[in-house]
Design a protein around this motif. Structure first.
Motif, short mmCIF file in Angstrom:
data_model
loop_
_atom_site.label_atom_id
_atom_site.label_comp_id
_atom_site.label_asym_id
_atom_site.label_seq_id
_atom_site.Cartn_x
_atom_site.Cartn_y
_atom_site.Cartn_z
N VAL A 463 -3.50 -16.01 -6.40
CA VAL A 463 -3.25 -16.69 -5.12
C VAL A 463 -1.84 -16.42 -4.64
O VAL A 463 -1.60 -16.17 -3.45
CB VAL A 463 -3.51 -18.20 -5.28
CG1 VAL A 463 -3.06 -18.97 -4.05
CG2 VAL A 463 -4.99 -18.45 -5.55
N ARG A 464 -0.87 -16.47 -5.58
CA ARG A 464 0.52 -16.20 -5.16
C ARG A 464 0.69 -14.76 -4.70
O ARG A 464 1.41 -14.49 -3.73
CB ARG A 464 1.47 -16.49 -6.32
CG ARG A 464 1.66 -17.96 -6.64
CD ARG A 464 2.87 -18.17 -7.51
NE ARG A 464 2.76 -17.39 -8.75
CZ ARG A 464 2.25 -17.85 -9.88
NH1 ARG A 464 1.78 -19.10 -9.92
NH2 ARG A 464 2.19 -17.10 -10.96
N ALA A 465 0.02 -13.84 -5.39
CA ALA A 465 0.14 -12.45 -4.98
C ALA A 465 -0.47 -12.22 -3.60
O ALA A 465 -0.05 -11.32 -2.86
CB ALA A 465 -0.53 -11.55 -6.01
N TRP A 466 -1.45 -13.02 -3.23
CA TRP A 466 -2.11 -12.84 -1.93
C TRP A 466 -1.37 -13.57 -0.81
O TRP A 466 -1.29 -13.08 0.31
CB TRP A 466 -3.54 -13.35 -2.02
CG TRP A 466 -4.32 -13.16 -0.75
CD1 TRP A 466 -4.48 -14.06 0.25
CD2 TRP A 466 -5.00 -11.99 -0.34
NE1 TRP A 466 -5.25 -13.55 1.25
CE2 TRP A 466 -5.60 -12.25 0.91
CE3 TRP A 466 -5.20 -10.74 -0.92
CZ2 TRP A 466 -6.34 -11.32 1.60
CZ3 TRP A 466 -5.95 -9.81 -0.25
CH2 TRP A 466 -6.50 -10.09 0.99
N THR A 467 -0.82 -14.74 -1.10
CA THR A 467 -0.21 -15.55 -0.05
C THR A 467 1.28 -15.27 0.12
O THR A 467 1.80 -15.34 1.24
CB THR A 467 -0.40 -17.04 -0.34
OG1 THR A 467 0.14 -17.34 -1.65
CG2 THR A 467 -1.87 -17.39 -0.32
N ASP A 468 1.99 -14.96 -0.98
CA ASP A 468 3.44 -14.75 -0.86
C ASP A 468 3.77 -13.43 -0.17
O ASP A 468 4.82 -13.31 0.47
CB ASP A 468 4.09 -14.79 -2.24
CG ASP A 468 3.98 -16.17 -2.88
OD1 ASP A 468 3.56 -17.09 -2.17
OD2 ASP A 468 4.31 -16.30 -4.08
N LYS A 469 2.93 -12.42 -0.32
CA LYS A 469 3.17 -11.12 0.29
C LYS A 469 2.02 -10.80 1.24
O LYS A 469 1.01 -10.20 0.84
CB LYS A 469 3.30 -10.03 -0.77
CG LYS A 469 4.47 -10.27 -1.73
CD LYS A 469 4.53 -9.17 -2.78
CE LYS A 469 5.70 -9.39 -3.74
NZ LYS A 469 5.75 -8.33 -4.77
N PRO A 470 2.09 -11.23 2.49
CA PRO A 470 0.97 -10.98 3.42
C PRO A 470 0.82 -9.48 3.70
O PRO A 470 1.78 -8.70 3.63
CB PRO A 470 1.37 -11.75 4.67
CG PRO A 470 2.86 -11.87 4.59
CD PRO A 470 3.19 -11.97 3.13
N MET A 471 -0.40 -9.12 4.00
CA MET A 471 -0.69 -7.72 4.31
C MET A 471 -0.03 -7.34 5.64
O MET A 471 -0.11 -8.07 6.63
CB MET A 471 -2.20 -7.50 4.38
CG MET A 471 -2.91 -7.73 3.05
SD MET A 471 -2.45 -6.53 1.82
CE MET A 471 -3.15 -5.06 2.54
N ARG A 472 0.62 -6.21 5.69
CA ARG A 472 1.24 -5.70 6.90
C ARG A 472 1.18 -4.18 6.88
O ARG A 472 1.10 -3.58 5.80
CB ARG A 472 2.68 -6.18 7.02
CG ARG A 472 3.59 -5.72 5.89
CD ARG A 472 4.98 -6.31 6.04
NE ARG A 472 4.93 -7.76 6.00
CZ ARG A 472 6.00 -8.53 6.23
NH1 ARG A 472 7.16 -7.96 6.56
NH2 ARG A 472 5.87 -9.84 6.17
N PRO A 473 1.20 -3.54 8.04
CA PRO A 473 1.11 -2.08 8.06
C PRO A 473 2.35 -1.44 7.43
O PRO A 473 3.47 -1.93 7.59
CB PRO A 473 0.99 -1.75 9.56
CG PRO A 473 1.59 -2.93 10.24
CD PRO A 473 1.25 -4.13 9.40
N ASN A 474 2.09 -0.38 6.71
CA ASN A 474 3.16 0.35 6.05
C ASN A 474 3.75 1.34 7.05
O ASN A 474 3.29 2.49 7.18
CB ASN A 474 2.63 1.06 4.80
CG ASN A 474 3.75 1.69 3.99
OD1 ASN A 474 4.93 1.46 4.26
ND2 ASN A 474 3.38 2.48 3.00
#
Length: 481
Positions: A463-474
């Motif tokens: 959960v922390r890996a998914w919520t702390d670093k939101p997906m964004r374009p590289n």
């Protein structure tokens, strides 16, 4: 008429003309596979069996599941009980002591090897049930460990005699011990002692008997040791070694130096023997005639006896199994007793009420009745009279033979003098402290096992890996030209 013993003749198969094709076999209809549960089919799981396992397998899995469930439930509740008392005394660790360099509160913990077993059993019992509560309260403690019967008695009596000598004979120089060296160092560093209640914690009925016996020996006995009987040991007759001779009259060769070196190495490797246990300075029969010293306090430091159930033997397997599946009740009782020690609330030991005199019998005081039920768990060898070794099997030295036999404290009734009993106090938890402990809510994370805790940690990490670093374009570094 046909012979009944012979079978009837089998008619011959019809002849198939050469070149003619054989008749096609009739088609057997193929049974379609069962449709099954659509939900299981969508998840890729096989169909459930149409019948249950056999009776023996059902019994096996039912027994395994019941035993495993009982063990897991008891372990969780035992951890919950210990955690509840640990959280109840945790605020004591945050209270200020007083002076900046004042020493913390220090308890004395007495443990002894139970009858028929070693000291490790008592140490494990303390670590499992009492140590978490004491550590959470922020108190310090010192151990007095007895490996054989009488060690706790000797330690308690010697501690009291040293205090009496320091007060009654200030000019006498006491022999240096590890504890005295530490006390002298603290005095030179000007470290004040804790001004408050310290206390003694005793584990088991056998150690409690020795503790009470040591109190009486220290306060009602003399300061000087009784005279030890002198034993005259005959001096060995030394004779010059006569050199061996051969049949021809020549001297035999001397022993090889390698053998002499091996003997010297064996002597060096031998560990020093443990010093003998000090003999008691008095006996229970001398209590009434003994006079109280002038330095005896009006009240002793409070004490308490902690339960220590211990039983050996194959025929007691089911009793030990019942104890093993009900450790949560023992953890709650020990947690309550240790929490009372941490809160430092105490009262006088009670005498038997008038209605309970018949039930108390020869043990009218509370000190004598404390943990008396544990004596039923002791081995029969504790109560059997000790027989002297046979002369051919006796390997004792003349000094050891001259020493009187050891006092059998465990098998003897617990004698208590009224003057000592009136000065003893017992730790007792107050109702408001117990109510506060019962109101403590232990979270599930504090009692869960390894598997559930690992799954919970894995889920939280995801959960922390998914919520702390939101997906964004590289898109790289936008500030880079």
């Amino acid at each position: 008429m046909a012979d009944p013993a012979k079978p009837p003749p089998v008619p011959a198969a019809a002849a198939i003309p050469v070149g003619a094709a054989a008749a096609p076999a009739p088609a057997v209809p193929v049974k379609p596979p069962p449709a099954g549960n659509p939900a299981l089919r969508m998840m890729g799981l096989p169909n459930l069996p149409k019948k249950l396992p056999s009776r023996n397998w059902l019994i096996f899995w039912a027994v395994c599941g019941a035993v495993s469930g009982a063990i897991i439930y008891d372990r969780r509740e035992k951890t919950r009980a210990t955690e509840r008392w640990r959280r109840a005394v945790a605020p004591l660790a945050r209270e200020p002591i007083g002076a900046a360099n004042q020493l913390p509160r220090r308890l004395t913990v007495y443990i002894a090897a139970p009858p028929g077993d070693g000291l490790r059993a008592a140490q494990d019992h303390f670590i499992e049930y009492a140590k978490p509560v004491l550590a959470a309260a922020g108190v310090d403690w010192e151990f007095v460990q007895g490996r054989q019967q009488g060690d706790v008695r000797a330690a308690v009596a010697e501690k009291i005699r040293r205090a009496r000598r320091a007060a009654e004979r200030p000019d006498e120089e006491l022999p240096a011990t590890g504890e005295s060296v530490v006390e002298d160092l603290r005095a030179r560093l000007d470290l004040p002692k804790y001004q408050g209640v310290h206390g003694d914690v005793v584990f088991g009925r056998h150690a409690w008997k020795e503790y009470v016996r040591g109190l009486h020996e220290g306060w009602l006995g003399p300061l000087d040791a009784p005279p030890v009987p002198v034993v005259e040991v005959p001096e060995p007759v030394s004779s010059a070694p006569v050199p061996e001779t051969n049949p021809d009259g020549d001297a035999a060769p001397a022993a090889k130096p390698e053998e002499a070196e091996k003997k010297d190495d064996k002597k060096k490797d031998d560990k020093p023997k443990r010093p003998p246990q000090p003999l008691p300075y008095n006996k229970p029969e001398d209590y009434e005639a003994a006079a109280l010293p002038s330095t005896i306090p009006d009240q002793f430091q409070p004490s308490t006896a902690v339960p220590f159930p211990h039983r050996l033997g194959f025929r007691h397997t089911f009793v030990r199994l019942g104890w093993f599946l009900n450790r949560r009740a023992l953890a709650d009782d020990i947690g309550r007793e240790v929490a009372a020690v941490c809160f430092a609330a105490s009262r006088d030991y009670r005498a038997a009420a008038a209605a309970d005199d018949d039930a108390a019998g020869a043990d009218p005081t509370e000190q004598q009745r404390l943990l008396q039920h544990e004596e039923r768990n002791w081995q029969k060898s504790v109560w059997a009279p000790e027989e002297p070794p046979k002369p051919e099997d006796d390997t004792r030295t003349p000094e050891e033979k001259a020493r009187p036999p050891k006092e059998r404290i465990w098998a003897s009734p617990l004698a208590v003098d009224d003057r000592i009993a009136q000065r003893m106090r017992r730790f007792e938890i107050l109702p408001e402290h117990e109510a506060a402990a019962r109101a403590v809510v232990v979270p599930e994370e504090a009692v869960e096992g390894f598997i559930k805790g690992s799954l919970r940690g894995l889920w939280r990490w995801g959960v922390r890996a998914w919520t702390d670093k939101p997906m964004r374009p590289n898109v790289g570094n936008v500030d880079d030209e």
